[in-house]
Design a protein around this motif. Structure first.
Motif, mmCIF file in Angstrom:
data_model
loop_
_atom_site.group_PDB
_atom_site.id
_atom_site.type_symbol
_atom_site.label_atom_id
_atom_site.label_comp_id
_atom_site.label_asym_id
_atom_site.label_seq_id
_atom_site.Cartn_x
_atom_site.Cartn_y
_atom_site.Cartn_z
ATOM 1 N N ASP A 142 0.826 -1.198 0.000
ATOM 2 C CA ASP A 142 0.000 0.000 0.000
ATOM 3 C C ASP A 142 0.866 1.256 0.000
ATOM 4 O OD1 ASP A 142 -2.583 1.172 0.002
ATOM 5 O OD2 ASP A 142 -2.347 1.680 2.122
ATOM 6 N N SER A 143 2.108 1.139 -0.440
ATOM 7 C CA SER A 143 3.011 2.291 -0.469
ATOM 8 C C SER A 143 2.573 3.264 -1.559
ATOM 9 C CB SER A 143 4.438 1.831 -0.746
ATOM 10 O OG SER A 143 4.512 1.219 -2.023
ATOM 11 N N PRO A 144 2.966 4.538 -1.441
ATOM 12 C CA PRO A 144 2.616 5.509 -2.488
ATOM 13 C C PRO A 144 3.097 5.080 -3.873
ATOM 14 C CG PRO A 144 3.409 6.652 -0.533
ATOM 15 C CD PRO A 144 3.622 5.192 -0.291
ATOM 16 N N ALA A 145 4.309 4.524 -3.957
ATOM 17 C CA ALA A 145 4.846 4.106 -5.257
ATOM 18 C C ALA A 145 4.008 2.994 -5.866
ATOM 19 C CB ALA A 145 6.295 3.648 -5.101
ATOM 20 N N LEU A 146 3.566 2.043 -5.036
ATOM 21 C CA LEU A 146 2.742 0.939 -5.550
ATOM 22 C C LEU A 146 1.345 1.429 -5.919
ATOM 23 C CD1 LEU A 146 2.560 -2.071 -6.158
ATOM 24 C CD2 LEU A 146 1.688 -2.412 -3.849
ATOM 25 N N ARG A 147 0.787 2.303 -5.101
ATOM 26 C CA ARG A 147 -0.552 2.830 -5.413
ATOM 27 C C ARG A 147 -0.540 3.571 -6.747
ATOM 28 N NH1 ARG A 147 -0.894 4.528 0.076
ATOM 29 N NH2 ARG A 147 -0.843 6.717 -0.555
ATOM 30 N N ARG A 148 0.536 4.279 -7.005
ATOM 31 C CA ARG A 148 0.632 5.008 -8.272
ATOM 32 C C ARG A 148 0.691 4.018 -9.442
ATOM 33 N NH1 ARG A 148 1.358 9.379 -11.020
ATOM 34 N NH2 ARG A 148 2.926 9.527 -12.656
ATOM 35 N N ALA A 149 1.469 2.952 -9.292
ATOM 36 C CA ALA A 149 1.557 1.942 -10.342
ATOM 37 C C ALA A 149 0.203 1.277 -10.579
ATOM 38 C CB ALA A 149 2.611 0.904 -9.987
ATOM 39 N N LEU A 150 -0.531 0.988 -9.502
ATOM 40 C CA LEU A 150 -1.842 0.353 -9.632
ATOM 41 C C LEU A 150 -2.867 1.292 -10.272
ATOM 42 C CD1 LEU A 150 -1.993 -1.564 -6.236
ATOM 43 C CD2 LEU A 150 -1.795 -2.567 -8.518
ATOM 44 N N ALA A 151 -2.737 2.593 -9.980
ATOM 45 C CA ALA A 151 -3.625 3.562 -10.632
ATOM 46 C C ALA A 151 -3.382 3.573 -12.138
ATOM 47 C CB ALA A 151 -3.389 4.954 -10.047
ATOM 48 N N THR A 152 -2.123 3.421 -12.536
ATOM 49 C CA THR A 152 -1.793 3.344 -13.958
ATOM 50 C C THR A 152 -2.338 2.059 -14.562
ATOM 51 O OG1 THR A 152 0.227 4.607 -13.512
ATOM 52 C CG2 THR A 152 0.079 3.491 -15.642
ATOM 53 N N VAL A 153 -2.256 0.952 -13.828
ATOM 54 C CA VAL A 153 -2.831 -0.316 -14.287
ATOM 55 C C VAL A 153 -4.318 -0.137 -14.575
ATOM 56 C CG1 VAL A 153 -3.502 -2.634 -13.535
ATOM 57 C CG2 VAL A 153 -1.160 -1.850 -13.195
ATOM 58 N N GLU A 154 -5.015 0.485 -13.643
ATOM 59 C CA GLU A 154 -6.458 0.696 -13.807
ATOM 60 C C GLU A 154 -6.747 1.544 -15.041
ATOM 61 O OE1 GLU A 154 -10.229 1.677 -10.886
ATOM 62 O OE2 GLU A 154 -8.242 2.424 -10.351
ATOM 63 N N GLN A 155 -5.925 2.568 -15.253
ATOM 64 C CA GLN A 155 -6.102 3.448 -16.409
ATOM 65 C C GLN A 155 -5.848 2.694 -17.711
ATOM 66 O OE1 GLN A 155 -3.466 6.826 -16.299
ATOM 67 N NE2 GLN A 155 -3.735 7.258 -18.467
ATOM 68 N N LYS A 173 6.862 -7.938 -13.137
ATOM 69 C CA LYS A 173 6.319 -7.388 -14.390
ATOM 70 C C LYS A 173 5.178 -8.246 -14.948
ATOM 71 C CE LYS A 173 10.566 -7.057 -16.116
ATOM 72 N NZ LYS A 173 11.430 -7.054 -14.924
ATOM 73 N N GLU A 174 5.317 -9.572 -14.873
ATOM 74 C CA GLU A 174 4.244 -10.425 -15.389
ATOM 75 C C GLU A 174 2.966 -10.286 -14.557
ATOM 76 O OE1 GLU A 174 3.193 -15.120 -16.326
ATOM 77 O OE2 GLU A 174 5.290 -14.485 -16.282
ATOM 78 N N MET A 175 3.098 -10.128 -13.246
ATOM 79 C CA MET A 175 1.911 -9.960 -12.396
ATOM 80 C C MET A 175 1.153 -8.688 -12.777
ATOM 81 S SD MET A 175 2.662 -11.220 -8.518
ATOM 82 C CE MET A 175 4.002 -10.084 -8.220
ATOM 83 N N PHE A 176 1.891 -7.611 -13.072
ATOM 84 C CA PHE A 176 1.228 -6.360 -13.455
ATOM 85 C C PHE A 176 0.612 -6.492 -14.848
ATOM 86 C CE2 PHE A 176 3.507 -4.757 -9.855
ATOM 87 C CZ PHE A 176 2.756 -3.675 -9.412
ATOM 88 N N ALA A 177 1.263 -7.237 -15.737
ATOM 89 C CA ALA A 177 0.678 -7.483 -17.059
ATOM 90 C C ALA A 177 -0.637 -8.250 -16.920
ATOM 91 C CB ALA A 177 1.666 -8.257 -17.928
ATOM 92 N N ARG A 178 -0.632 -9.262 -16.037
ATOM 93 C CA ARG A 178 -1.865 -10.031 -15.799
ATOM 94 C C ARG A 178 -2.939 -9.142 -15.174
ATOM 95 N NH1 ARG A 178 -1.700 -15.478 -16.430
ATOM 96 N NH2 ARG A 178 0.373 -16.427 -16.720
ATOM 97 N N ALA A 179 -2.521 -8.216 -14.304
ATOM 98 C CA ALA A 179 -3.494 -7.311 -13.674
ATOM 99 C C ALA A 179 -4.160 -6.430 -14.725
ATOM 100 C CB ALA A 179 -2.798 -6.461 -12.619
ATOM 101 N N ILE A 180 -3.387 -5.924 -15.689
ATOM 102 C CA ILE A 180 -3.984 -5.141 -16.779
ATOM 103 C C ILE A 180 -4.993 -6.000 -17.535
ATOM 104 C CG2 ILE A 180 -3.527 -3.985 -18.969
ATOM 105 C CD1 ILE A 180 -0.814 -3.121 -17.831
ATOM 106 N N HIS A 181 -4.605 -7.235 -17.848
ATOM 107 C CA HIS A 181 -5.490 -8.148 -18.575
ATOM 108 C C HIS A 181 -6.759 -8.466 -17.778
ATOM 109 C CE1 HIS A 181 -6.753 -11.574 -21.047
ATOM 110 N NE2 HIS A 181 -6.859 -12.265 -19.922
ATOM 111 N N GLU A 182 -6.594 -8.809 -16.489
ATOM 112 C CA GLU A 182 -7.731 -9.236 -15.667
ATOM 113 C C GLU A 182 -8.702 -8.105 -15.378
ATOM 114 O OE1 GLU A 182 -8.603 -12.200 -14.875
ATOM 115 O OE2 GLU A 182 -6.836 -13.145 -15.757
ATOM 116 N N ASN A 183 -8.267 -6.859 -15.539
ATOM 117 C CA ASN A 183 -9.153 -5.713 -15.316
ATOM 118 C C ASN A 183 -9.658 -5.102 -16.618
ATOM 119 O OD1 ASN A 183 -9.147 -4.962 -12.215
ATOM 120 N ND2 ASN A 183 -7.058 -5.588 -12.717
ATOM 121 N N SER A 184 -9.370 -5.755 -17.732
ATOM 122 C CA SER A 184 -9.787 -5.245 -19.037
ATOM 123 C C SER A 184 -11.000 -6.017 -19.558
ATOM 124 C CB SER A 184 -8.634 -5.373 -20.035
ATOM 125 O OG SER A 184 -8.449 -6.736 -20.413
ATOM 126 N N ASN A 185 -11.516 -5.571 -20.679
ATOM 127 C CA ASN A 185 -12.642 -6.268 -21.310
ATOM 128 C C ASN A 185 -12.221 -7.608 -21.907
ATOM 129 O OD1 ASN A 185 -14.451 -4.190 -20.715
ATOM 130 N ND2 ASN A 185 -13.961 -3.074 -22.603
#
Length: 473
Positions: A142-155, A173-185
């Motif tokens: 829940d660090s500021p740096a991670l929250r910023r990265a997650l906000a970008t993932v959501e965008q 990097k793969e986990m964040f790629a999967r997060a983009i995929h899992e939150n997309s259409n």
């Protein structure tokens, strides 16, 4: 009117900025240091923050992620001096609204401030869609740096444009790629991984395009290539910087046409995929050197997601440790374990060149070493980490060996001062050494490079060794 925070230690610059803001009727608050800026930015909701890069107690850019993680976040205008283009570039990449130079006129500053406020007003007044909670499985913190990265993932998840994820080895990097995929259409369609480091030129077409039965010797049955497997979903290029120039050319065509022709077939097949690529290398430098195609780089980097290292999100270490312990204990079917506070201090002091992956391996080592013990100690983690932290701590020289005397008559001769300083440093070293090795003489000798007899003699001389010390663990 808006609240404006100026974080700058130069009175003349602060005065110029305040005049520009107050002319428009805005209220101005000042902070002279990074620490004071952190405090004041947390106390009130500012619309705009002017942030100097060079502050007496640190680099102002380190505050930027914290400011952008606020809800609602202020628009941040970076103040740079001449000859600091890298600072300006990093600031824009990290979410700053704009940057101004200290030599800019009041008119230029006023225009920049007006534009930032207009943008913020439009941003906050835009209707916000009710979004589903962000799916972030295994992304802990829940660090500021991670929250910023997650906000970008959501965008980025709301888009269908290609994304390049960059970051050091082990940041996830793969986990964040999967997060983009899992939150997309595309989340109900496949997420296909291409291991670019293990993609040989001779087999690339067969792996990517697929082939028909009998297309070549050994093709006993038809095979669907990875590109077609990703139809409707996401094609993830892991370590894209490892691709040879020959395979890069193939991917360029795939991205341009979104079609492939399986080996042995005369038919072109269309694949509706989104591409996400990841690398720990500097592709811009590689493009300049001719080892990565610049036209391919432009296509895969339509959007960019830089990930923070574990050093940039140290606040998350305790949460990660607890998550890993819980997961590993369930995996090994052993009772839950707790963590000794001193172990957490060691983990938070280490520099983690392997990032989150290295931390997980360290906790796996600790859980395995303490399989039948309820509490994890620093002796359970890999020795290389303990030695690194020990060397780091004992090498830190104190600012002063003694308080400054009030009178010159109280200052001792240099020889006495030197002898006393040496004695104190030696005693502190021995205390740190025995604390970090938990009294393990074998480890202590290895770190200090002292013989066993010499170490015992020094411990006795300084009164550090209070009880019998274990020979080994």
């Amino acid at each position: 009117m808006a609240l404006v925070l100026i974080i700058d230690d130069d009175p003349s610059i602060s005065y110029t900025l305040s005049r520009a803001a107050q002319r428009q009727g805005h209220t101005v608050t000042f902070a002279r240091t990074l620490h004071e800026g952190k405090q004041k930015s947390a106390e009130q909701e500012f619309a705009v923050v002017f942030l100097d890069v060079r502050l007496p107690d640190g680099n102002g850019l380190t505050l930027l992620p914290r400011l952008k993680a606020q809800t609602p976040s202020p628009e941040v205008i970076i103040i740079t001096g001449a000859g600091e283009p890298e600072d300006a570039a990093k600031a824009i990449a990290d979410g700053a609204w704009e940057y101004i130079q200290k030599s800019d006129s009041i008119h230029q500053i006023t225009v920049t401030l007006e534009r930032a406020l207009r943008y913020r007003e439009k941003r906050l007044s835009s209707p916000q869609e009710t979004a589903l909670p962000l799916q972030r499985e295994n992304i802990v913190g829940d660090s500021p740096a991670l929250r910023r990265a997650l906000a970008t993932v959501e965008q980025y998840a709301a888009s269908d444009v290609n994304v390049l994820i960059t970051g050091e080895t082990g940041v996830g990097k793969e986990m964040f790629a999967r997060a983009i995929h899992e939150n997309s259409n595309r989340r109900h369609h496949p997420f296909i991984v291409v291991d670019c480091a293990a993609l040989p030129d001779t087999l690339a077409e067969g792996i990517l395009y697929g082939y028909t039965k009998g297309a070549f010797t050994g093709a006993a049955r038809e095979s669907t290539g990875l590109v077609m497997q990703a139809d409707g979903g996401t094609l993830f290029l892991d370590e894209v910087g490892e691709l040879s120039l020959e395979v890069q050319k193939k991917f360029l065509r795939i991205l341009q046409e979104h079609t492939v022709r399986p080996i042995g077939s005369t038919k072109e097949l269309h694949s509706n995929f989104r591409m996400i690529a990841a690398t720990n290398r500097n592709l811009e430098t590689m493009a300049e050197e001719g080892t990565f195609r610049s036209d391919l780089l432009f296509r895969i980097k339509a959007l960019h997601l830089p990930l923070p290292s574990l050093m940039e999100r140290k606040e998350d270490i305790r949460l990660l440790v607890n998550k890993f312990i819980d997961t590993l204990c369930r995996q090994y079917r052993i009772p839950p374990k707790k963590v000794d506070p001193e172990l957490l201090e060691v983990l938070e002091s280490y520099n983690w060149p392997g990032n989150v992956r290295e931390l997980r391996h360290a906790i796996d080592h600790a859980v395995s070493a303490a399989r039948n013990e309820p509490l994890l100690f620093s002796q359970h983690i890999p020795q290389t980490i303990r030695i690194s932290v020990a060397k780091q701590r004992v090498s830190q020289t104190p600012v002063r060996l003694a308080p400054l005397p009030e009178r010159k008559e109280d200052l001792p001769p240099l020889s006495e001062y030197r002898a006393e300083g040496y004695r104190r440093l030696e005693e502190q070293y021995l205390k740190d050494l025995m604390l970090l090795t938990e009294g393990n003489i074998k480890d202590a000798c290895a770190i200090s490079e002292l013989s066993r007899s010499r170490l015992y003699a020094l411990l006795k001389e300084h009164g550090v060794l209070q009880s019998k010390t274990p020979e080994s663990t």
